[in-house]
Write a protein that holds these residues in place. Structure first.
Motif, PDB file in Angstrom:
ATOM      1  N   HIS A  63      40.712   9.379   7.375  1.00  0.00           N
ATOM      2  CA  HIS A  63      39.975   9.041   6.154  1.00  0.00           C
ATOM      3  C   HIS A  63      40.393   7.656   5.655  1.00  0.00           C
ATOM      4  CE1 HIS A  63      38.201   9.160   2.206  1.00  0.00           C
ATOM      5  NE2 HIS A  63      39.394   9.013   1.670  1.00  0.00           N
ATOM      6  N   THR A  64      41.681   7.356   5.717  1.00  0.00           N
ATOM      7  CA  THR A  64      42.193   6.074   5.246  1.00  0.00           C
ATOM      8  C   THR A  64      41.701   4.915   6.105  1.00  0.00           C
ATOM      9  OG1 THR A  64      44.160   7.132   4.331  1.00  0.00           O
ATOM     10  CG2 THR A  64      44.304   4.767   4.733  1.00  0.00           C
ATOM     11  N   ILE A  65      41.735   5.049   7.423  1.00  0.00           N
ATOM     12  CA  ILE A  65      41.341   3.925   8.275  1.00  0.00           C
ATOM     13  C   ILE A  65      39.831   3.796   8.411  1.00  0.00           C
ATOM     14  CG2 ILE A  65      43.495   3.843   9.574  1.00  0.00           C
ATOM     15  CD1 ILE A  65      42.101   5.223  11.894  1.00  0.00           C
ATOM     16  N   ALA A  66      39.099   4.892   8.261  1.00  0.00           N
ATOM     17  CA  ALA A  66      37.652   4.844   8.470  1.00  0.00           C
ATOM     18  C   ALA A  66      36.860   4.783   7.175  1.00  0.00           C
ATOM     19  CB  ALA A  66      37.195   6.055   9.273  1.00  0.00           C
ATOM     20  N   GLN A  67      37.507   5.123   6.059  1.00  0.00           N
ATOM     21  CA  GLN A  67      36.825   5.166   4.766  1.00  0.00           C
ATOM     22  C   GLN A  67      35.597   6.073   4.811  1.00  0.00           C
ATOM     23  OE1 GLN A  67      38.127   3.646   1.902  1.00  0.00           O
ATOM     24  NE2 GLN A  67      39.833   3.485   3.316  1.00  0.00           N
ATOM     25  N   THR A  68      35.739   7.181   5.519  1.00  0.00           N
ATOM     26  CA  THR A  68      34.665   8.174   5.598  1.00  0.00           C
ATOM     27  C   THR A  68      35.038   9.362   4.724  1.00  0.00           C
ATOM     28  OG1 THR A  68      35.716   9.244   7.479  1.00  0.00           O
ATOM     29  CG2 THR A  68      34.064   7.552   7.964  1.00  0.00           C
ATOM     30  N   THR A 121      35.676   0.970  24.129  1.00  0.00           N
ATOM     31  CA  THR A 121      34.847  -0.233  24.209  1.00  0.00           C
ATOM     32  C   THR A 121      33.359   0.114  24.200  1.00  0.00           C
ATOM     33  OG1 THR A 121      34.805  -0.245  26.626  1.00  0.00           O
ATOM     34  CG2 THR A 121      36.636  -1.409  25.549  1.00  0.00           C
ATOM     35  N   ASP A 122      32.547  -0.907  23.957  1.00  0.00           N
ATOM     36  CA  ASP A 122      31.088  -0.715  23.962  1.00  0.00           C
ATOM     37  C   ASP A 122      30.562  -0.232  25.304  1.00  0.00           C
ATOM     38  OD1 ASP A 122      30.810  -1.494  21.326  1.00  0.00           O
ATOM     39  OD2 ASP A 122      30.366  -3.579  21.818  1.00  0.00           O
ATOM     40  N   ASP A 123      31.271  -0.581  26.385  1.00  0.00           N
ATOM     41  CA  ASP A 123      30.815  -0.151  27.707  1.00  0.00           C
ATOM     42  C   ASP A 123      31.468   1.157  28.162  1.00  0.00           C
ATOM     43  OD1 ASP A 123      33.238  -1.406  28.014  1.00  0.00           O
ATOM     44  OD2 ASP A 123      32.668  -2.578  29.760  1.00  0.00           O
ATOM     45  N   GLY A 124      32.096   1.885  27.228  1.00  0.00           N
ATOM     46  CA  GLY A 124      32.573   3.228  27.521  1.00  0.00           C
ATOM     47  C   GLY A 124      33.946   3.362  28.136  1.00  0.00           C
ATOM     48  N   HIS A 125      34.782   2.343  28.024  1.00  0.00           N
ATOM     49  CA  HIS A 125      36.141   2.416  28.571  1.00  0.00           C
ATOM     50  C   HIS A 125      37.146   2.762  27.483  1.00  0.00           C
ATOM     51  CE1 HIS A 125      34.208  -0.071  31.718  1.00  0.00           C
ATOM     52  NE2 HIS A 125      34.966   0.684  32.494  1.00  0.00           N
ATOM     53  N   MET A 126      38.086   3.636  27.822  1.00  0.00           N
ATOM     54  CA  MET A 126      39.183   3.929  26.918  1.00  0.00           C
ATOM     55  C   MET A 126      40.246   2.853  27.103  1.00  0.00           C
ATOM     56  SD  MET A 126      39.542   8.077  27.043  1.00  0.00           S
ATOM     57  CE  MET A 126      39.241   8.309  28.796  1.00  0.00           C
ATOM     58  N   VAL A 127      40.676   2.275  25.993  1.00  0.00           N
ATOM     59  CA  VAL A 127      41.660   1.195  26.014  1.00  0.00           C
ATOM     60  C   VAL A 127      42.703   1.485  24.936  1.00  0.00           C
ATOM     61  CG1 VAL A 127      40.041  -0.536  26.911  1.00  0.00           C
ATOM     62  CG2 VAL A 127      40.252  -0.210  24.437  1.00  0.00           C
ATOM     63  N   SER A 128      43.693   0.615  24.854  1.00  0.00           N
ATOM     64  CA  SER A 128      44.722   0.794  23.831  1.00  0.00           C
ATOM     65  C   SER A 128      44.112   0.813  22.435  1.00  0.00           C
ATOM     66  CB  SER A 128      45.750  -0.338  23.889  1.00  0.00           C
ATOM     67  OG  SER A 128      46.603  -0.178  24.990  1.00  0.00           O
ATOM     68  N   ASP A 188      33.270   3.460  14.276  1.00  0.00           N
ATOM     69  CA  ASP A 188      32.626   2.249  14.769  1.00  0.00           C
ATOM     70  C   ASP A 188      33.217   1.046  14.045  1.00  0.00           C
ATOM     71  OD1 ASP A 188      30.870   0.668  16.195  1.00  0.00           O
ATOM     72  OD2 ASP A 188      29.251   0.901  14.741  1.00  0.00           O
ATOM     73  N   ARG A 189      33.533   0.015  14.800  1.00  0.00           N
ATOM     74  CA  ARG A 189      34.082  -1.223  14.242  1.00  0.00           C
ATOM     75  C   ARG A 189      33.307  -2.375  14.864  1.00  0.00           C
ATOM     76  NH1 ARG A 189      39.865  -1.647  13.293  1.00  0.00           N
ATOM     77  NH2 ARG A 189      39.903  -2.893  15.173  1.00  0.00           N
ATOM     78  N   PRO A 190      32.141  -2.712  14.312  1.00  0.00           N
ATOM     79  CA  PRO A 190      31.288  -3.739  14.906  1.00  0.00           C
ATOM     80  C   PRO A 190      32.053  -5.032  15.204  1.00  0.00           C
ATOM     81  CG  PRO A 190      30.162  -2.670  13.098  1.00  0.00           C
ATOM     82  CD  PRO A 190      31.583  -2.184  13.071  1.00  0.00           C
ATOM     83  N   GLY A 191      31.836  -5.541  16.404  1.00  0.00           N
ATOM     84  CA  GLY A 191      32.471  -6.778  16.803  1.00  0.00           C
ATOM     85  C   GLY A 191      33.867  -6.623  17.374  1.00  0.00           C
ATOM     86  N   THR A 192      34.388  -5.404  17.378  1.00  0.00           N
ATOM     87  CA  THR A 192      35.722  -5.172  17.925  1.00  0.00           C
ATOM     88  C   THR A 192      35.787  -3.772  18.528  1.00  0.00           C
ATOM     89  OG1 THR A 192      38.097  -5.352  17.460  1.00  0.00           O
ATOM     90  CG2 THR A 192      36.721  -4.381  15.732  1.00  0.00           C
ATOM     91  N   THR A 193      36.944  -3.401  19.013  1.00  0.00           N
ATOM     92  CA  THR A 193      37.123  -2.109  19.668  1.00  0.00           C
ATOM     93  C   THR A 193      36.966  -0.949  18.681  1.00  0.00           C
ATOM     94  OG1 THR A 193      38.644  -3.151  21.224  1.00  0.00           O
ATOM     95  CG2 THR A 193      38.737  -0.757  21.072  1.00  0.00           C
ATOM     96  N   ASP A 214      45.653  -3.429  14.809  1.00  0.00           N
ATOM     97  CA  ASP A 214      45.543  -3.293  13.351  1.00  0.00           C
ATOM     98  C   ASP A 214      45.480  -1.820  12.941  1.00  0.00           C
ATOM     99  OD1 ASP A 214      42.889  -3.342  14.552  1.00  0.00           O
ATOM    100  OD2 ASP A 214      42.061  -3.495  12.510  1.00  0.00           O
ATOM    101  N   ILE A 215      44.814  -1.001  13.722  1.00  0.00           N
ATOM    102  CA  ILE A 215      44.735   0.439  13.420  1.00  0.00           C
ATOM    103  C   ILE A 215      46.091   1.091  13.654  1.00  0.00           C
ATOM    104  CG2 ILE A 215      43.673   2.640  14.084  1.00  0.00           C
ATOM    105  CD1 ILE A 215      41.781   0.792  12.535  1.00  0.00           C
TER     106      ILE A 215
END
Length: 125
Positions: free
Chosen positions: A76-81, A96-103, A47-52, A107-108
């Motif tokens: 682990h590196t990108i999510a810090q989990t 996306t928040d509305d359930g669409h797969m996008v690029s 989850d990345r609040p405010g972005t994809t 930054d990731i």
């Protein structure tokens, strides 16, 4: 929507492959299945609040697939989990928040490419 959506596949050998997954749900399902050599299952959600957001997909049937320590380290590196185990190739896509797969967000994708080219990056074991 854009003309195409790109995902990155984290291969077992630590390399990355850009995959054009298309823009329609049908096209995306077919291309993701081809990229993972079978049906896919979401194995992680970043989850990345405010972005994809980012979703990690792996083959549905992974019982006999080798551990993908490169994918575990990258996610682990990108999510810090807390790190966890992935089996087989892993495909990262934007979601996306509305359930669409996008690029995959730029930054990731850049972070992942940096991990692959960084000589000091080593997978977790």
């Amino acid at each position: 929507m854009t003309d195409t959506a790109n995902a990155l596949r984290l291969n077992l050998d630590g390399t990355l492959t850009t995959i054009d997954i298309g823009t329609t749900r049908r096209e995306q399902t077919r291309r993701i299945g081809r990229a993972l050599l079978g049906s896919a299952e979401a194995v992680d959600y970043i989850d990345r609040p405010g972005t994809t957001a980012v979703v990690a997909l792996a083959p549905l049937i992974r019982n006999h697939q080798p551990v993908n320590s490169h994918a575990a380290h990258a996610i682990h590196t990108i999510a810090q989990t807390l790190p966890h185990t992935f089996h087989g190739p892993v495909l990262l896509i934007g979601y996306t928040d509305d359930g669409h797969m996008v690029s995959l967000p730029d930054d990731i994708a850049a972070q992942l490419r940096n991990l692959v080219t960084c000589p000091h990056a080593s997978p977790t074991r």
